[in-house]
Design a protein around this motif. Structure first.
Motif, mmCIF file in Angstrom:
data_model
loop_
_atom_site.group_PDB
_atom_site.id
_atom_site.type_symbol
_atom_site.label_atom_id
_atom_site.label_comp_id
_atom_site.label_asym_id
_atom_site.label_seq_id
_atom_site.Cartn_x
_atom_site.Cartn_y
_atom_site.Cartn_z
ATOM 1 N N ARG A 130 11.365 37.577 -30.590
ATOM 2 C CA ARG A 130 9.953 37.242 -30.524
ATOM 3 C C ARG A 130 9.853 36.304 -29.327
ATOM 4 O O ARG A 130 8.741 36.363 -28.904
ATOM 5 N N SER A 131 10.748 35.559 -28.895
ATOM 6 C CA SER A 131 10.756 34.659 -27.811
ATOM 7 C C SER A 131 10.582 35.430 -26.312
ATOM 8 O O SER A 131 10.281 34.682 -25.336
ATOM 9 N N GLY A 132 10.367 36.952 -26.500
ATOM 10 C CA GLY A 132 10.110 37.565 -25.098
ATOM 11 C C GLY A 132 11.385 37.799 -24.638
ATOM 12 O O GLY A 132 11.624 38.648 -23.377
ATOM 13 N N LEU A 133 12.698 37.556 -25.019
ATOM 14 C CA LEU A 133 13.985 38.184 -24.562
ATOM 15 C C LEU A 133 14.234 39.538 -25.076
ATOM 16 O O LEU A 133 13.817 40.011 -26.176
ATOM 17 N N ALA A 134 14.930 40.088 -24.309
ATOM 18 C CA ALA A 134 15.492 41.507 -24.634
ATOM 19 C C ALA A 134 16.760 41.664 -24.019
ATOM 20 O O ALA A 134 17.283 41.146 -22.902
ATOM 21 N N ARG A 135 17.662 42.267 -25.001
ATOM 22 C CA ARG A 135 19.031 42.732 -24.551
ATOM 23 C C ARG A 135 19.259 44.223 -24.840
ATOM 24 O O ARG A 135 18.617 44.639 -25.925
ATOM 25 N N THR A 136 19.787 44.809 -23.849
ATOM 26 C CA THR A 136 20.197 45.971 -24.039
ATOM 27 C C THR A 136 21.623 46.318 -24.087
ATOM 28 O O THR A 136 22.343 45.540 -23.407
ATOM 29 N N ILE A 137 22.160 47.128 -25.076
ATOM 30 C CA ILE A 137 23.556 47.324 -25.045
ATOM 31 C C ILE A 137 23.792 48.889 -25.122
ATOM 32 O O ILE A 137 23.060 49.668 -26.072
ATOM 33 N N VAL B 250 4.560 43.504 -23.971
ATOM 34 C CA VAL B 250 5.149 44.983 -24.384
ATOM 35 C C VAL B 250 6.452 45.030 -23.708
ATOM 36 O O VAL B 250 6.200 44.568 -22.308
ATOM 37 N N LEU B 251 7.363 45.496 -23.986
ATOM 38 C CA LEU B 251 8.652 45.662 -23.185
ATOM 39 C C LEU B 251 8.865 46.979 -22.888
ATOM 40 O O LEU B 251 8.755 48.024 -23.858
ATOM 41 N N VAL B 252 8.879 47.199 -21.675
ATOM 42 C CA VAL B 252 9.089 48.586 -21.223
ATOM 43 C C VAL B 252 10.648 48.705 -21.089
ATOM 44 O O VAL B 252 11.092 47.944 -20.122
ATOM 45 N N VAL B 253 11.095 49.841 -21.666
ATOM 46 C CA VAL B 253 12.572 50.106 -21.278
ATOM 47 C C VAL B 253 12.502 51.403 -20.856
ATOM 48 O O VAL B 253 11.976 52.447 -21.152
ATOM 49 N N LEU B 254 13.382 51.464 -19.649
ATOM 50 C CA LEU B 254 13.420 52.563 -18.646
ATOM 51 C C LEU B 254 14.908 52.785 -18.784
ATOM 52 O O LEU B 254 15.830 51.998 -18.681
ATOM 53 N N ALA B 255 15.300 54.045 -19.383
ATOM 54 C CA ALA B 255 16.797 54.599 -19.481
ATOM 55 C C ALA B 255 17.065 55.491 -18.417
ATOM 56 O O ALA B 255 16.181 56.477 -18.297
#
Lengths: 344, 344
Positions: A158-165, B151-156
């Motif tokens: 929600r806070s706008g953070l994102a993590r990718t694993i 919006v979160l843009v995810v580029l893989a």
DNA sequence: TTCTGGCACTCTATTCACTAGAGTGACAAA
DNA sequence: TTTGTCACTCTAGTGAATAGAGTGCCAGAA
């Protein structure tokens, strides 16, 4: 110790001494104070006053025939009762504003830039720590098929953070199973904080369907997914500023500090700890610091909010630092960060 | 200059001198060489040889009555013709292997750890640069709705890399439109390299449908989406090692170097440039470096592959560095990185 | 012709004594 | 209570003296 009984004069002399010392980095003599500041008293009087201050442990002499320098206690008293609020100048405000203007590019990028601008404007070390993800509420979890056997887990908060694993899975897992798993995870986990998820992941996903192999990867509460996601990001900038400081002319001291800075997790928990109870600006002076390696340094730190979680920013430098300016810097930067990250 | 006509003896003396100097950091005298290495010739002979080496510009004297130190040209000759391959010891191999064991956690985390382990094992600066994304092929693009207006843009990418960019959009854009846009973007862009996308984004999305407001955010080739995604990530670790080096006893020199290290984009392009033509290990010695600030340093660098793109890793330190060991370190680390990242 | 031992010479780094200067503490006078 | 003054202390810097490392060169040995 109680210093409330300091006379006006003693306060003034201490204040002048500290201001002067912060600028010059050399022990300050009575004559210097008498000349530079128009206190209307002679150097002899200042000498007597300084003797009193020394007895109280607020200043000290490096050697018999030198001027005085403030002790940690001296700085503490100065900071607590003599420091007057300083307005940040417009140029600095502008520099911070243009760094922290919008979330475009993501939170980590902003924090990286912020540590840089703090270092730049303060001439010290600028430090930022990403918002504590444990308290952060997961808004979506997405599974993206990358190549054979590789799945990208995207956690959006929600806070706008994102993590990718990146997850290495059995090659056999296909499109449909991923989508199904994704649906399942969102249904069960969205709306919870990462901390809650870690604590109760087993119960929450226990009886659910989905591909069992895939499921197993998410079930371990010590799984890379939840651990890596929660790892705090630390940004430290401005090493070159610190090198210049005369207190680090001794290479061993500098080395100690650098070593500490590279022990990331320790540094993170140190800074976080200062803000466990209450928020606002916290100034930690010299020996007050828990870690031995930075006991010749002071830390000016503050928390910022990002949604319903908080992060920490700060400035680290030798105890001889311009506290007034740094406080206003950190305060302003924290406020702007909160504004942008909390979308307030 | 042509140094092919160096006698066996001259080569031996130069080699000994450099080995000795690398360890001691003090100018090496003829007696020291005669004593430490059993060359079967007297110090007087060595003296004569050293005089010849000096005439050829391979060594120099800091002052008349001092021993010799290698020049940049000396190191160059040493590295080109005298350096013999060194097997990395098992402990170091193990340390690298355990750092670069799997992609779990993501590419950036591995690179961060790698720069750290390189610094640790080399006692110099460890540097890693993320794979060049311009050549990287997009495997999926995903749009995730986070909160109102975000919006979160995810580029893989095929290489296993992922980038997330936070987009601030009109609050009015909803679920369905996002999904539609997502489908559109994947249809048009998946399978292309990021470079191709940036170059031809306007043409490719020109006549497509979808929400026009949303579309516009993707259309600008200088848009944050494509720019931020392509930005190289640089990891530098081991500052504390460098501080210890006697060549940086002078604070100004150290400061120059630190300044350079903080000029990230310059450092990235510097390192990349070295590997523009051909791959393999490249050693760049002192004055051969393009940037003035690191002309008292040498760089040992190599490229690794990640899918169909490449990244760079390296070690930076004073010209007096143990080239043989560092070459094997960098070579081994690059190979392991390639293995894991290219999934070979 | 090549190598080696020896020796005079050079330059640095260290030590020591000395000095100038900054600053203090204390005392007597204002 | 404050101030001017003066004897005293300690440091940082200067210069001379010295030890030591290393060279270059030469004459003799191999």
């Amino acid at each position: 110790m109680a210093y409330e009984n300091l006379s006006e004069r003693e306060k003034k002399v201490l204040s002048c001494l500290i201001s002067y010392y912060i600028a010059s980095a050399d022990p300050v003599g009575s004559r210097a104070i008498a000349n530079k500041f128009r206190l209307g008293i002679s150097s002899a009087t200042i000498r007597n006053t300084m003797q009193d201050l020394e007895e109280m442990g607020l200043v000290q002499q490096p050697h018999t025939s030198a001027g005085r320098i403030p002790t940690d206690a001296g700085y503490r008293f100065f900071v607590d009762t003599l420091l007057r609020q300083e307005q940040l100048n417009e140029a600095d405000k502008l520099a911070i504003d243009s760094t922290i203007s919008s979330m475009a590019g993501g939170v980590e990028a902003i924090l990286d830039q912020t540590s840089r601008v703090l270092a730049e404007l303060s001439n010290q070390l600028g430090v930022t720590i990403s918002p504590r993800l444990d308290d952060s509420i997961l808004s979506r979890i997405e599974l993206i098929h990358m190549t054979e056997g590789k799945v990208l887990v995207v956690l959006a908060f929600r806070s706008g953070l994102a993590r990718t694993i990146l997850l290495e899975v059995d090659a056999a897992i296909g499109w449909v199973e991923l989508a199904e798993m994704s649906r399942l995870l969102n249904e069960k986990l969205a709306g919870l904080s990462l901390g809650q998820i870690r604590a109760s992941i087993i119960e929450r996903l226990h009886v659910s369907g989905g591909n069992p192999r895939l499921l197993r990867l998410f079930l371990d509460r010590e799984s890379d997914i939840w651990n890596n996601a929660a790892a705090d990001q630390l940004h430290v900038e401005g090493t070159r500023n610190i090198i210049e400081q005369p207190e680090f002319a001794d290479r061993r001291k500098l080395r100690e500090l650098m070593k500490m800075l590279e022990r990331r997790t320790d540094l993170v928990s140190l800074l976080r700890n200062y803000h466990e109870s209450g928020s606002g600006i916290i100034i930690t002076i010299g020996g007050e610091n828990r870690a031995r390696e930075i006991q010749s340094c002071s830390v000016v730190s503050a928390t910022y909010t990002a949604g319903n979680t908080t992060g920490t920013i700060g400035i680290i430098g030798p105890t001889r630092m311009p506290y007034a300016k740094l406080v206003s810097l950190v305060k302003y930067a924290a406020r702007q960060l909160s504004k942008v990250l909390s979308g307030e």
